[in-house]
Design a protein around this motif. Structure first.
Motif, mmCIF file in Angstrom:
data_model
loop_
_atom_site.group_PDB
_atom_site.id
_atom_site.type_symbol
_atom_site.label_atom_id
_atom_site.label_comp_id
_atom_site.label_asym_id
_atom_site.label_seq_id
_atom_site.Cartn_x
_atom_site.Cartn_y
_atom_site.Cartn_z
ATOM 1 N N UNK A 101 49.231 44.690 48.828
ATOM 2 C CA UNK A 101 47.910 44.481 49.400
ATOM 3 C C UNK A 101 47.950 43.261 50.309
ATOM 4 N N UNK A 102 46.896 43.057 51.077
ATOM 5 C CA UNK A 102 46.740 41.850 51.895
ATOM 6 C C UNK A 102 45.477 41.150 51.412
ATOM 7 N N UNK A 103 45.653 40.073 50.657
ATOM 8 C CA UNK A 103 44.540 39.354 50.034
ATOM 9 C C UNK A 103 44.523 37.917 50.539
ATOM 10 N N UNK A 104 43.497 37.586 51.296
ATOM 11 C CA UNK A 104 43.339 36.216 51.765
ATOM 12 C C UNK A 104 42.538 35.412 50.760
ATOM 13 N N UNK A 105 43.148 34.346 50.195
ATOM 14 C CA UNK A 105 42.454 33.469 49.245
ATOM 15 C C UNK A 105 41.801 32.352 50.050
ATOM 16 N N UNK A 106 40.478 32.284 50.000
ATOM 17 C CA UNK A 106 39.724 31.386 50.874
ATOM 18 C C UNK A 106 38.980 30.333 50.054
ATOM 19 N N UNK A 107 39.200 29.076 50.388
ATOM 20 C CA UNK A 107 38.435 27.980 49.802
ATOM 21 C C UNK A 107 37.056 27.990 50.457
ATOM 22 N N UNK A 115 36.970 32.565 47.322
ATOM 23 C CA UNK A 115 36.616 33.974 47.490
ATOM 24 C C UNK A 115 37.871 34.713 47.966
ATOM 25 N N UNK A 116 37.812 36.036 47.959
ATOM 26 C CA UNK A 116 38.944 36.843 48.406
ATOM 27 C C UNK A 116 38.500 37.757 49.535
ATOM 28 N N UNK A 180 41.462 29.054 54.811
ATOM 29 C CA UNK A 180 42.415 30.010 54.237
ATOM 30 C C UNK A 180 43.520 29.238 53.529
ATOM 31 N N UNK A 181 43.633 29.445 52.214
ATOM 32 C CA UNK A 181 44.645 28.725 51.439
ATOM 33 C C UNK A 181 45.973 29.459 51.408
ATOM 34 N N UNK A 182 45.930 30.758 51.163
ATOM 35 C CA UNK A 182 47.180 31.518 51.096
ATOM 36 C C UNK A 182 46.876 32.996 51.247
ATOM 37 N N UNK A 183 47.928 33.779 51.477
ATOM 38 C CA UNK A 183 47.816 35.240 51.504
ATOM 39 C C UNK A 183 48.705 35.800 50.408
ATOM 40 N N UNK A 184 48.117 36.589 49.510
ATOM 41 C CA UNK A 184 48.864 37.234 48.436
ATOM 42 C C UNK A 184 48.992 38.726 48.729
ATOM 43 N N UNK A 190 46.371 36.878 42.378
ATOM 44 C CA UNK A 190 45.113 36.504 43.030
ATOM 45 C C UNK A 190 43.978 36.424 42.018
ATOM 46 N N UNK A 191 44.288 35.894 40.825
ATOM 47 C CA UNK A 191 43.275 35.775 39.777
ATOM 48 C C UNK A 191 42.477 34.494 39.985
ATOM 49 N N UNK A 192 41.479 34.558 40.855
ATOM 50 C CA UNK A 192 40.684 33.372 41.179
ATOM 51 C C UNK A 192 39.612 33.093 40.132
ATOM 52 N N UNK A 193 39.290 34.103 39.298
ATOM 53 C CA UNK A 193 38.291 33.942 38.238
ATOM 54 C C UNK A 193 38.766 34.740 37.029
#
Length: 334
Positions: A101-107, A115-116, A180-184, A190-193
């Motif tokens: 997948x393309x998941x942008x982890x955003x502060x 958020x994702x 944008x912090x990282x791309x997973x 990508x477990x932000x919560x």
């Protein structure tokens, strides 16, 4: 049983009431019973409908900005719309994410948390292909593989543009500084919560040329909890009409104005001649103007007289050097 009684049922009920077979008091007691609504504690519904509607309005504005950006950036026809805004638990969202997948982890600064932004593989490869000069067509082989390091870098640049566009739609609620912090490429990283945390999931449908796909934005409840009271339609429209122009908006407006082209002309002088005189002009003829040879020229911006200037030369080109900036009251078309 239907909520609407037929005429025969009404007649039977009236007959039963008149004969005493049915007690009116019993009917009243039944109608006064408390209604119980089922609630699933494993899926807490923390977002009110009004708040979800406001999120939809915000991201409809975002979709318009994104449409304009992608049309120019990818040099093709782009269609985007908000499909849905719904409340889910994070586990339901993460289980639906394909791999890779393309998941942008955003502060989501200044709010606490992340958020994702999920972009489908079809869209990601199509955007990368177009950035590299191709027609954006993709194969099933590309859809099933992970991005290379170069492709991840290109995708990072695209996602950073996406994130910057979020600032304006959210400006009526909060001045965001997303980063944008990282791309997973794997949802497990990508477990932000916590899996049971409630999220608002905004789903977009995006069409780039002949390629169609989805973009999802997952916003955890705890991230926007401090501003949830502001996510009401009434407050949203109130803020929309009263909120002053932000510095970012002023800067953007100023940059766009500075890039605007204007017509400029330098007038050496004027005179009046007849049509007959004009028709008989030939090379070497002299036209007498109303200006003295030592007088300044006039410079017009569009149709407004703005400056006085002296004739001159720069390198091999004719030039005019500004000698005076005319005040607004001095403007005239002479």
């Amino acid at each position: 049983m239907s909520d609407v009684l037929s005429q025969n049922e009404i007649d039977d009920l009236l007959s039963a009431l008149s004969t005493g077979e049915v007690d009116v008091k019993e009917i009243e007691d039944e109608s006064n019973e408390k209604k119980v609504r089922k609630y699933d504690f494993s899926r807490p519904d923390k977002f009110a409908k009004d708040q979800l509607r406001t999120l939809e309005i915000i991201h409809e504005n975002f979709s318009r900005l994104l449409n304009n950006f992608l049309s120019g950036y990818l040099r093709t026809v782009v269609e985007i719309q908000v499909l849905s805004v719904q409340s889910l638990i994070y586990n339901e969202f993460s289980n639906s994410i394909p791999n890779p997948a393309i998941l942008g982890i955003v502060n989501f600064s200044p709010l606490e948390g992340q958020i994702i932004i999920e972009v489908s593989s079809e869209l990601a490869f199509s955007m990368i292909e177009r950035v590299l000069g191709s027609d954006g067509s993709i194969t099933s082989e590309k859809e099933s593989r992970s991005l290379t390091e170069i492709e991840l870098t290109l995708m990072r640049n695209v996602l950073m543009k996406f994130i910057n566009l979020l600032k304006e739609p959210w400006s009526n609620i909060i001045e965001l500084r997303p980063k944008l912090e990282t791309i997973e490429t794997n949802s497990q990283f990508a477990q932000i919560v916590s899996p049971s945390e409630s999220i608002a999931l905004v789903t977009f449908s995006l069409k780039i040329g002949e390629t169609e796909g989805m973009i999802n934005i997952a916003i955890p409840h705890f991230v926007i909890e401090p501003i949830l009271p502001n996510l009401s339609s009434k407050l949203w429209f109130s803020n929309s009409s009263k909120k002053p122009t932000t510095e970012i908006q002023k800067e953007s407006l100023s940059m766009n104005v500075e890039k605007t082209s204007v017509n400029i002309k330098v007038v050496a002088g004027r005179t009046n001649i007849s049509v007959l005189e004009m028709l008989t002009l030939s090379v070497g003829d002299v036209i007498v103007l109303d200006k003295n040879v030592n007088e300044d020229f006039e410079i017009y911006i569009e149709n407004d007289r703005k400056f006085k200037a002296k004739p001159g030369k720069k390198n091999s080109k004719i030039a005019a050097r500004i000698t005076e900036n005319l005040e607004e009251g001095d403007e005239s078309n002479g």
